[in-house]
Each structure stands twice: as C-alpha cells, then as structure tokens.
Design an enzyme around this catalytic site. Structure first.
Site, short mmCIF file in Angstrom:
data_model
loop_
_atom_site.label_atom_id
_atom_site.label_comp_id
_atom_site.label_asym_id
_atom_site.label_seq_id
_atom_site.Cartn_x
_atom_site.Cartn_y
_atom_site.Cartn_z
N HIS A 10 0.81 -1.22 0.00
CA HIS A 10 0.00 0.00 0.00
C HIS A 10 0.84 1.27 0.00
O HIS A 10 0.36 2.32 -0.40
CB HIS A 10 -0.95 0.02 1.20
CG HIS A 10 -2.13 -0.89 1.03
ND1 HIS A 10 -2.07 -2.23 1.28
CD2 HIS A 10 -3.39 -0.64 0.61
CE1 HIS A 10 -3.26 -2.77 1.03
NE2 HIS A 10 -4.08 -1.83 0.62
N GLY A 11 2.05 1.16 0.48
CA GLY A 11 2.86 2.38 0.45
C GLY A 11 4.13 2.24 1.24
O GLY A 11 4.28 1.32 2.05
#
Lengths: 481, 295
Positions: free
Chosen positions: A335-336
């Site tokens: 996701h990041g």
C-alpha cells in the site's frame, strides 16, 4: 481521466461505439490503443513502463515454456519477477528505504549520503506489475498457456478499466476473454449500469463528501476522543466508498464492452472475522497474495516446521501464523512506503492469527445466531477501524496518540456531532442497502428482480449525485498505491 | 431509466417553480434585471453596490442614500449581491446587466481578502447566471479550461436544479445535521483551500475585465475593502493594478466604533455594524476621486 469525470465518459462513449462497430481482432487493437491513451492522459512518459512490463512478461512466459529443465524454468521466472519487483522498488520504495537506511547508519555513527531519487510514483504500477507477475507465475505453474499474441497480452496488462486501481485480474480469467470473440450478454447492460451508478454514488457522494471530515480530524493537532472516532469512521467509509466505488465502475465499464472482471468487494464491513473481512475486501489482492505468497510460504514452512509444537500449539498453527504475518506485512508494504502501512499489515496479520487460536474458532461456529453475529460484526468493524487509524494517521506515534485521546478526552465537539450525522446521512442508506442485499445472499440479481426497488435505488443515486456533489473533488485514494 | 428521468424532470420543474420561495439569494438574482431597469430609468446620480452576502448585509441602502444626500448629492442607490461569489461572477453580472443601457454612474465593488483574485469558480453556479448562449460561450472559452468544467457550465445553464444544487445541499444538511452551519464553514474553508491550492500564481484577469468594461462605458469604479473581525492584508500589487484600470481602491477595513461582536456569525455585520460601516464607506466614497469625477 478519473472515472467520475465527464472527460472519461466522453472517452468511453467513443470507445463503446467503436467497439460495437469493429470486428473481434480490431476490437482488441482499438481497446489497446484506447488503454494507452487513457493512461497517457495522466502521464504519457510512464506508459513506457507498462510496455516494458508487457515485453518482459511476454518474453519470460514464452521462454519458460521452452525451457527443458525445471531449474532453468525457475531461473527465468525468478529473473522476471525480480525485475518487476525492482521496478516497483525503484519507483515506490527507494525513497523510503534509502531514507531509513541513512537514518540507521547515522544512529550507529556511520554518516551516509545516499543518492536521492525524485520521481513521481507512476499511477497503477502496484496493480499492473502484480497482474503481470501473476500471469508469468501462472505460466510457470502451467495454470495458463502463454499468450499467443503479443497484442493480446499487451491488452491484458493495460486494459483501461483496470489499469489504474485494479481489480488485479488473473490470466486464467481475463486472457481467454481477450483471446476469444466476446458476446455481449443481454443482462450486461443492466448489470453494468447498476455497478456504474452505485460506484459513482460511493465515490462521489460518499467518499468525496466524507473526506473533508476525515481530513479535518486528522489535520487537527489535538482531536478529542469523539472527534477521533468520527474521523476514523469517516475515513473508513471514505476509503470503502472510494475504492469499492472505483472497482464497481471498472466492472460496469468492462461489462459494457463484453468483459467480465472480478468483483473486488463484497460488503466487507459486514464481516464477522478477519478471514471473512479479507474474503470481502480488495478480493483480487487478497487472493493474489494467498495464491502467490501465502500458500508457497506455508508449503515452504511446512517442510521445515513439520511436527513442531510450541507453547502447546501445533505446527499447523505456527505455519499459518508465520506465513500470514509475512504475507500481511508485505500486503501493508504494497500500500505504500511508510511504517504506518507496515504496522497496519502487522496488525491485520496479528488479528488473523489471534482469530485462528484454538477455541476461538469453536466459539465462532456456536455464535451463529443473529444477535451474536451482529456483535461480532460490530466488533470486527471496530477492529478494522483501528487499522484504518494506523493507515491514515501519517505516523505510528500520531496513530497511538490519537487512539489514546479516545480514552482521555470525551468532549463531543461540533465537529464530532456534525461529522457523525453526516456519516449517517451519506453512508447510512448505502450500508443499509448492502446489508439487505447481503441478507438476500445476492447482489444485483435482487435489485433487478424488483422494479420498484430498482427505480427507488437509481432515483436515490441520481438525486444524490445531482444535489450532493462534493465541495472539492478528491482523487481516488488507491491511485497513490 | 424513464422513471428516473421523470423524477429528475419533476425535480427540475419543481425547483424552478419554488426556487424563489425557498431561497432569498435566488429571489435576489431574479430581481437583477428589474434593478438594472429601475436604475436606468432614474435621472439621479446612480450608484450600484455589487458584491456577495457581505454587501447584502453590510451595506445599508437607506443609510447610504441619507449619507449621500447629506454630503450634497441625491443618489439613486441600488445593490446587487450574489451569495458566495467573487470577482469572477461580479464581472459577468456587471457586463451582462449594467454595462450598457443600464449603466450606473458609480460602481462600488465590496470585497474582502482574495475575492478580487482569479480563483477557481463554482462552474455549476456560474453557468446558472449566464443569461444567453453568447455569455455561456464566453464562459466556456475564457473560464472553463477543460471539458469537465464546460460540461458543468452547460448543465448549470440548462438545469436550474443543477446550478442551485448547493443550496439544496445546505438546506437538507442544515435540517438533518446538528451544528451543520458551524461545521460547514470549517469544511468549506478546507475545501476552498484544497481547490485554491491548485492556483499557483496570483492573477487579476476578471478584475481587469470588469474595469475595462466599466471604463468603456464611462462608469467610475471603486473597489472597497470591507471589514472582517480578523485582519486580512491587501496585496501590494492591487494598488497598481487598480490604478492602471483607472479605478479607485478604498480601504474600509478599519471602521471606528466597529467591534468584533458586531459580526454576528464571525463574517457578516449586524444592523448596528452595517450602519456604522455604511456611514464610513460613504465618507470614504464622497472624498474619493471617483466621486469627484462624477460631479
């Protein structure tokens, strides 16, 4: 081109008309061109990355089937997957890891000056690299044959409804639809319309209207307890509306041009357990991680932990636990590039493991009655919301200080009260509708069988989109991944 | 599909029918042509106050008329105000309704903070104030730089309910959400900041258009900075831009006797405050170059 923009729909009208007029092979070529135009509208320079990914997958898949020995097959696969991960690593994670490494080296007294790589994260890279890697792995596993035609594979990788934020399609599901002539089913229009209209409602009316509430709370230096709760609820429905709305629209658009793509969300906030939540939330990613990461890891660990017992728990629990934790850590990282995403992944991994503890499973089966089920749903929703606090807070320390405020400060401010009412107004009806659909054990089928419900629900959607546009439009959250 | 379109049509017809009854701002906007006609029929010195709700509430017409008379000039005073608007909308309203036959002698534009700058517009509402296709075309080519904004302009022009959607939104949420009025300001400001964050440099294109239109039609223009409880600064370049447009800038931010409590909602003046401000504004106006030119 956002799905919620008029520009996209004008683009799609042209694509749909051309699609109807062209024969099968020309349809694919047109869709491929349209997909690259669609992506290039965001940034034409990064379209070359998609092309690179496609060429790599095509070459690797055909090389794999030509190799005689298993070692060579594995080597080609490894090289292909490693290259894709390197692509992700450079664009998505270099800054984070180099920064953390430099910080660590400084702490231990070794001054470091690592090169800075200032690049924009290409939109959709997490999605199409995973889709392409999945294809290559499927060829290696002999689940699917390599694409006969390069253009077909190119369309598989770049198919515009899925390109920016998924769903992550399996080659065994999407590639045959590309490689063979498609028939537009009679019910496709109605089904697609339902997906698109509700998708737009969730994105525009719910997500974009709740975003200012979440932003106001998370931007506040010292939110009170009720404000934190309301802010987290607002974000929970914002991210759900945003992502499930996008996936719905993608599915509807694909249906209108003869493609059936994976349903990515199935009312996840009605889940009673973490495993059920992950079978309902971002289904294409969770199944991808299950099939390409969790199961291979479990198999690998099972050969090394066979017969191991520790703390009274059997080997299968530990195999599940370790494989789950690693998988969810990587899911968070997907996701990041931030510690908060890693902690979020670890949190969900821990939840999955805890719910797997012996005894809890039995209690779940016993508590199948409605009231107990409702309690479990509420509890699961709040556990997920705590995860969203970690996800959104920006830093781990901030997340914990905000969660601490829930216990310390009970001041119900105007923001908390109004925010709660606005969440109920925007998200409430759709959640009730989805809960009703869930009870019917159906999705669009029910909505299509009851004309009155269909008219009411569409009228509601259209009026909400007409009269409740957001104060300021927001980009799709998952574009940042 | 037909049923849904029927519902939408019914909503459109209904909102056109009861729009004036439901919204004071809609009533005000619909009276603009009448105000223009009355102004044009007057033989007195014609003064038009143009702005948003700050002008509606802050400029007391009776006080202004009396003050002008006291200072030696009987004036026909008119106000035109559109809530939640800035220079972008004002220059279209002026150019559509007051630039030619119905032109005033003196145009006073009340503003605060960045309202004279070119800021992103609400294209739904902007489309709604276009009176004809020519003005709509101009908005589409001058203001709306992409397809999405042009579509919003056209839909706003075509459908009354679409251009006034925000009013419906505020009404419904005000009725259903406790404390909505308080919180909406915070959320609005956050949304405006988000919208304005895309504005990279300051420009005054619409202000220049207003001043040019006024100059071409021999209308004196005064831009009056109005008071707010929190002090705001005037951009240094405003003076030179306004002077180059042959207009006058009046600084009415500080009014003697005006207290923060007189801003009943933190922005708008109560009656007492409006009277104080209106008197002070007239004092400044009647000593300005624009007033003297009109003699």
């Amino acid at each position: 081109m956002l799905f919620s923009s008029y520009t996209f729909w004008l683009f799609f009208v042209f694509v749909a008309i051309l699609y109807r007029l062209l024969p099968f092979r020309a349809q694919n070529a047109m869709l491929l061109g349209a997909s690259y135009i669609f992506y290039s509208h965001w940034d034409w320079r990064y379209a070359s990355l998609i092309l690179f990914s496609t060429v790599l997958a095509y070459a690797a898949s055909h090389s794999i089937v030509r190799q005689a020995s298993a070692t060579r097959r594995r080597a080609v696969l490894t090289a292909s997957v490693a290259t894709h991960l390197a692509l992700l690593g450079v664009f998505k994670y270099y800054g984070f890891f180099s920064g953390e490494l430099a910080r660590l080296l400084t702490v231990v007294g070794v001054p470091a000056s690592l090169p800075i790589l200032d690049v924009v994260l290409p939109v959709g890279i997490s999605f199409y690299t995973f889709q392409t890697m999945g294809y290559t792995i499927d060829v290696y596993r002999r689940v699917t044959q390599p694409a006969r035609n390069f253009l077909d594979l190119a369309l598989f990788v770049s198919f515009f409804p899925l390109l920016l934020a998924g769903p992550i399609e399996r080659s065994s599901h999407l590639l045959p639809q590309i490689e063979n002539p498609r028939q537009l089913k009679p019910e496709a229009f109605a089904e697609g319309l339902h997906e698109i209209v509700f998708g737009l409602l969730k994105k525009v009316a719910i997500a974009d209207n709740l975003a200012p509430i979440a932003n106001a709370v998370f931007a506040s230096a010292n939110p009170t307890g009720p404000e934190t709760i309301v802010g987290v609820y607002a974000f929970a429905f914002q991210i759900y509306g945003d992502f499930s709305g996008y996936s719905s629209i993608a599915r509807g658009v694909a249906l209108w041009i003869g493609f059936d793509v994976t349903q990515n969300f199935k009312m996840p906030y009605l889940a009673t357990s973490p495993a059920e939540f992950w079978s309902r939330w971002h289904i294409s990613l969770s199944t991808w991680l299950r099939d390409y990461l969790f199961l291979p890891l479990s198999f690998w660990f099972s050969r090394r932990l066979d017969g191991v017992q520790w703390l009274g728990l059997r080997d299968d629990f530990w195999i599940y636990g370790v494989a789950t934790w690693i998988t969810m850590l990587l899911a968070g990282l997907w996701h990041g590039a931030n510690w908060t995403f890693l902690v979020w992944g670890a949190f969900h991994g821990s939840l999955l493991i805890v719910y797997r503890l012996p005894g809890l499973g039995r209690r779940r089966r016993v508590a199948a009655r409605a009231a107990a089920s409702m309690i479990q749903r509420v509890m699961m929703f709040h556990l997920v919301c705590f995860g969203w606090l970690l996800f959104r807070a920006g830093s781990v320390s901030r997340a914990f200080s905000m969660s601490g405020s829930v216990l310390q400060s009970v001041n119900a401010t105007a923001l908390a009260v109004s925010g709660a009412a606005m969440i109920a107004f925007y998200a409430g009806p759709v959640m009730v509708y989805e809960a009703w659909l869930d009870r019917q054990r159906a999705t669009r089928g029910v909505a299509q069988r009851h004309p009155g419900i269909r008219v009411l629900s569409y009228a509601y959607c259209v009026l909400m989109l007409w009269f409740f546009p957001p104060l300021a439009g927001n980009e799709f959250i998952y574009f940042r991944f | 599909m037909i049923a849904v379109l029927t519902v939408l049509l019914a909503v459109e017809v209904g909102s056109r029918a009861i729009g004036s009854w439901l919204s004071q701002d809609v009533r005000n906007i619909r009276t603009i042509p009448r105000v223009a006609l009355e102004l044009s029929n007057s033989r007195e010195y014609k003064v038009l106050f143009l702005g948003n709700s700050l002008t509606r509430v802050g400029v007391d017409e009776s006080v202004v008329s009396a003050e002008f008379a006291k200072r030696g000039r009987k004036a026909r005073v008119a106000r035109v105000y559109l809530d939640d608007t800035t220079i972008n909308t004002w220059q279209y309203v002026f150019r559509q309704h007051f630039a030619k036959e119905c032109r005033p002698d003196l145009l006073v534009v009340g503003f605060v903070d960045r309202q004279l700058e070119d800021l992103p517009a609400d294209y739904r509402r902007l489309g709604g104030i276009a009176v004809n296709l020519r003005m709509l075309w101009e908005m589409s080519t001058v203001d709306a730089k992409d397809l999405d904004r042009r579509v919003e302009l056209v839909l706003g022009y075509t459908f009354f309910s679409f251009s006034n959607a925000e009013r419906v939104r505020h009404r419904v949420l005000d009725a259903l959400v406790p404390g909505y009025r308080i919180i909406s300001r915070t959320l609005n400001e956050s949304a405006v900041r988000h919208r304005n964050s895309s504005v990279t440099g300051k420009s005054y294109f619409h202000l220049l258009r207003l001043m040019n239109a006024a100059r071409e039609n021999h209308v004196e223009v005064v831009l009056a900075a109005m008071p707010l409880p929190a002090q705001y600064s005037l951009e240094p370049e405003l003076n030179s831009i306004i002077a180059a447009g042959e207009a006058t800038l009046i600084d009415a931010r500080k009014v003697e006797g005006l207290r923060p409590q007189m801003f009943f909602d933190g922005f708008h003046l109560d009656r007492k405050g409006a009277a104080l401000f209106s008197r002070d504004l007239c004092r400044l106006l009647t000593t300005s170059a624009a007033w003297k030119h009109g003699s």
